[in-house]
Write a protein that holds these residues in place. Structure first.
Motif, PDB file in Angstrom:
ATOM      1  N   MET A  48      38.018  43.527  34.416  1.00  0.00           N
ATOM      2  CA  MET A  48      37.817  42.347  33.578  1.00  0.00           C
ATOM      3  C   MET A  48      39.009  42.156  32.652  1.00  0.00           C
ATOM      4  N   LEU A  49      39.505  40.923  32.604  1.00  0.00           N
ATOM      5  CA  LEU A  49      40.697  40.630  31.819  1.00  0.00           C
ATOM      6  C   LEU A  49      40.371  39.715  30.646  1.00  0.00           C
ATOM      7  N   GLN A  50      41.397  39.459  29.845  1.00  0.00           N
ATOM      8  CA  GLN A  50      41.242  38.527  28.727  1.00  0.00           C
ATOM      9  C   GLN A  50      40.893  37.131  29.243  1.00  0.00           C
ATOM     10  N   LEU A  73      38.999  31.490  47.632  1.00  0.00           N
ATOM     11  CA  LEU A  73      39.836  31.232  46.462  1.00  0.00           C
ATOM     12  C   LEU A  73      40.947  30.217  46.747  1.00  0.00           C
ATOM     13  N   VAL A  74      41.776  30.523  47.751  1.00  0.00           N
ATOM     14  CA  VAL A  74      42.975  29.704  47.962  1.00  0.00           C
ATOM     15  C   VAL A  74      42.610  28.276  48.367  1.00  0.00           C
ATOM     16  N   VAL A  75      41.710  28.129  49.318  1.00  0.00           N
ATOM     17  CA  VAL A  75      41.368  26.787  49.793  1.00  0.00           C
ATOM     18  C   VAL A  75      40.720  25.946  48.683  1.00  0.00           C
ATOM     19  N   PRO A  76      39.645  26.437  48.056  1.00  0.00           N
ATOM     20  CA  PRO A  76      39.061  25.585  47.003  1.00  0.00           C
ATOM     21  C   PRO A  76      39.982  25.324  45.827  1.00  0.00           C
ATOM     22  N   ARG A 113      40.515  41.113  44.783  1.00  0.00           N
ATOM     23  CA  ARG A 113      40.755  42.390  45.476  1.00  0.00           C
ATOM     24  C   ARG A 113      39.918  43.503  44.876  1.00  0.00           C
ATOM     25  N   THR A 114      39.814  43.533  43.539  1.00  0.00           N
ATOM     26  CA  THR A 114      38.997  44.596  42.939  1.00  0.00           C
ATOM     27  C   THR A 114      37.518  44.413  43.276  1.00  0.00           C
ATOM     28  N   ASP A 166      46.422  31.555  40.676  1.00  0.00           N
ATOM     29  CA  ASP A 166      46.707  32.582  39.677  1.00  0.00           C
ATOM     30  C   ASP A 166      46.701  33.981  40.310  1.00  0.00           C
ATOM     31  N   PRO A 167      47.815  34.727  40.213  1.00  0.00           N
ATOM     32  CA  PRO A 167      47.840  36.076  40.808  1.00  0.00           C
ATOM     33  C   PRO A 167      46.765  36.999  40.230  1.00  0.00           C
ATOM     34  N   ASP A 168      46.415  36.799  38.954  1.00  0.00           N
ATOM     35  CA  ASP A 168      45.333  37.600  38.369  1.00  0.00           C
ATOM     36  C   ASP A 168      44.007  37.335  39.081  1.00  0.00           C
TER      37      ASP A 168
END
Lengths: 289, 281
Positions: A99-101, B197-200, B184-185, B176-178
């Motif tokens: 979980m991030l900011q 993620l990418v398509v929508p 992935r997590t 967003d890479p995050d």
């Protein structure tokens, strides 16, 4: 690995910590120069323990977190999940919550569907996922907001949805990178208390990266203070406060609190040459007295 | 608007942590009506000035075609069905070109996300193809596809495909890479990251591309009709123009504008249907 270690995996109270980091090092190459970010980092996270990591800006805290998840490859050292070394191919281990900011909610999904994201990826039956997600939203005070899109929710509510999403796969270890930093003080205390309660009840381990020393001291069992680049563990404190673990105000009012904060503040060795730096230090001291 | 504070054990939320207030619909509606009123007034003034000017001399009405003459031709074209037939053919060409071009371009653009290597290899080719003025291809297209429907659809498709590819690829790269790390997590594999993620998250860029390419598809079809055709709005414009029938040119032009507006409206509807979360603020 010996057979004995493998048997110990996953048993509560076992001597094998869910996460241990041994002599981790990581450098970035920028424009032909090598910039060492993480120097030599060793620590372990015990089962059910909350460990906060504080450090000066740019000391590689986020790099550390991404390395631990297998998102960033490391140069040397080992990362062990339940005694098993992290997959070198960069696969993230299962059983972790991240979980991030930034809440990172998907704007096209309702709160409920955002919470269910992880269950879909793991193929959990829809009915069960729905039930779990609703239960989590209720526990986090978001009853009645299941069908709301993130854009219609406040920052605090969005971060609660993100917390529910993190918890739904029932992870053993939670990795938090300043998850409450963007919230106002009052919202932050409430969500911190809820997080601690859920985490303690579930017997989960938490690695919390934060800039906020008071947050670290009020939540964590242990606080690790990191040095500047290249990063090592500079000091470690076992926090022992005389109050309920989820009582964020009580923690701040209890006897040892200000001493921990002052010591850690001194360890961080923030230069006080600027007016802003001095002002922060004074206002913190005033807030505690 | 009050926050949720009804949980059994945990009392959550404060007045400071309230959700953003929705905009007032009444105010928006009133200003919308005003905008429409001014738009209508502007159009009426323009038409009146045009009509007045063309009545000053026969040369002027010959060169510029008066609104009254244009409306006569419009009415006549609607009555005898020629305008509708031309518009229908052009609509079919444009629609097919728009759909094929956007489907092919968007799929290609999104799938470039999968491989940085492939995208780097093909990038100069995309730039090269994208820089060709479509009209320069018309003679070859007619040789390859004939003078019928297929050549116009091909022209229309070619006008659309590169734009669709570039906008959708840009959308895919903008993720967003995050956000990817988070997926992935949570245990996502690459195809899942792509689909969920990418398509929508590229949809906003894809729809921006769709709105842009309505015009391009229409240009492709009309240019194709200019080169060689026996039916269609482009054919009507070209034929009337070479006979100096200016009002007839304008009548066909009105049909073209109507077609563009209808297509844009449909894209807007599709956008609201496919991205409902954008509306409910």
């Amino acid at each position: 690995m010996s057979e004995g270690t493998l048997q110990a995996v996953g048993r509560p109270g076992s001597p094998v910590p869910p996460l241990s980091v041994e002599h981790l090092a990581k450098a970035y190459r920028t424009g032909g120069r090598i910039l060492p970010v993480v120097g030599d980092l060793t620590f372990a996270l015990a089962r059910g323990e909350i460990v906060a990591i504080v450090g000066p800006s740019g000391c590689g805290k986020t790099t550390l977190l991404n390395a631990v998840c297998g998102l960033t490859p490391t140069d040397s050292g080992r990362i062990l999940w339940n005694g098993v070394p992290l997959d070198r191919r960069g696969r993230t281990p299962s059983g972790i919550g991240y979980m991030l900011q930034k809440d990172l909610l998907l704007p096209w999904r309702t709160a409920l569907d955002n919470v269910k994201l992880g269950t879909e990826l793991r193929g959990m039956p829809r009915g069960l996922a729905d039930e779990r997600a609703r239960a989590l939203l209720d526990q986090l005070g978001l009853h009645g907001f299941a069908g709301a899109y993130p854009a219609t929710l406040s920052g605090g509510m969005r971060q609660r949805v993100a917390l529910a999403r993190t918890l739904i796969n029932d992870p053993e270890v939670l990795l938090f990178d300043e998850p409450f930093a963007a919230l106002d003080f009052q919202t932050k205390l409430l969500i911190e208390a809820d997080t601690v309660r859920l985490v303690r009840d579930g017997g989960k381990s938490v690695l919390l990266i934060t800039h906020d020393i008071e947050e670290a001291v009020s939540i964590a069992d242990r606080v690790l203070v990191l040095s500047g680049r290249p990063t090592t563990v500079k000091a470690a404190y076992t926090i022992d406060l005389d109050c309920a673990p989820d009582d964020m105000i009580g923690a701040r009012e209890s006897a040892g609190f200000s001493d921990y904060v002052r010591q850690i503040w001194a360890d961080l060795d923030i230069p006080r040459t600027t007016v802003g730096g001095a002002g922060r230090g004074i206002s913190r001291a005033a807030a505690r007295s | 608007m009050s926050d949720a504070a009804t949980g059994p054990a945990t009392v959550i939320g404060t007045s400071r942590d309230a959700p953003p207030a929705p905009p007032r619909d009444g105010a928006r509606l009133r200003s919308g009506a005003l905008v429409l009123l001014v738009q209508i007034a502007l159009l009426a003034a323009l038409l009146a000035a045009w009509e007045w000017q063309t009545r000053q001399s026969p040369q002027s009405s010959f060169l510029f075609g008066s609104p009254s003459a244009i409306s006569r031709f419009l009415w006549q074209g609607l009555a005898d069905g020629t305008l509708l037939r031309d518009a229908g053919v052009t609509a079919l060409e444009t629609g097919l070109g728009f759909l094929i071009g956007n489907i092919v371009g968007t799929l290609a653009g999104l799938s470039l996300w999968y491989s940085t290597f492939v995208s780097r290899v093909v990038q100069p080719f995309i730039v090269a193809i994208g820089s060709i003025p479509i009209i320069a291809l018309a003679p070859i297209i007619i040789i390859w596809f004939g003078t019928g429907l297929a050549s116009k659809v091909a022209m229309s498709t070619l006008s659309v495909v590169v734009v669709a590819l570039v906008t959708s690829y840009k959308g895919a790269l903008g993720v967003d890479p995050d956000q990817i790390n988070l997926m992935r997590t949570l245990g996502a594999r690459k195809p899942q990251i792509f689909a969920k993620l990418v398509v929508p998250s590229s949809l906003a860029d894809i729809f921006a591309g769709l709105k842009l390419t309505v015009g391009f598809a229409l240009i492709g079809a009309i240019v194709g009709e200019f080169m060689s055709s026996s039916v269609g709005l482009g054919h009507a414009i070209f034929q009337a123009g070479s006979l100096y029938a200016i009002p007839k040119v304008f009548a066909a032009l009105v049909g073209t504008i109507a077609l563009a507006l209808i297509l844009t409206f449909l894209v807007g509807r599709a956008e609201r249907l496919l991205m409902p979360w954008r509306d409910r603020h």
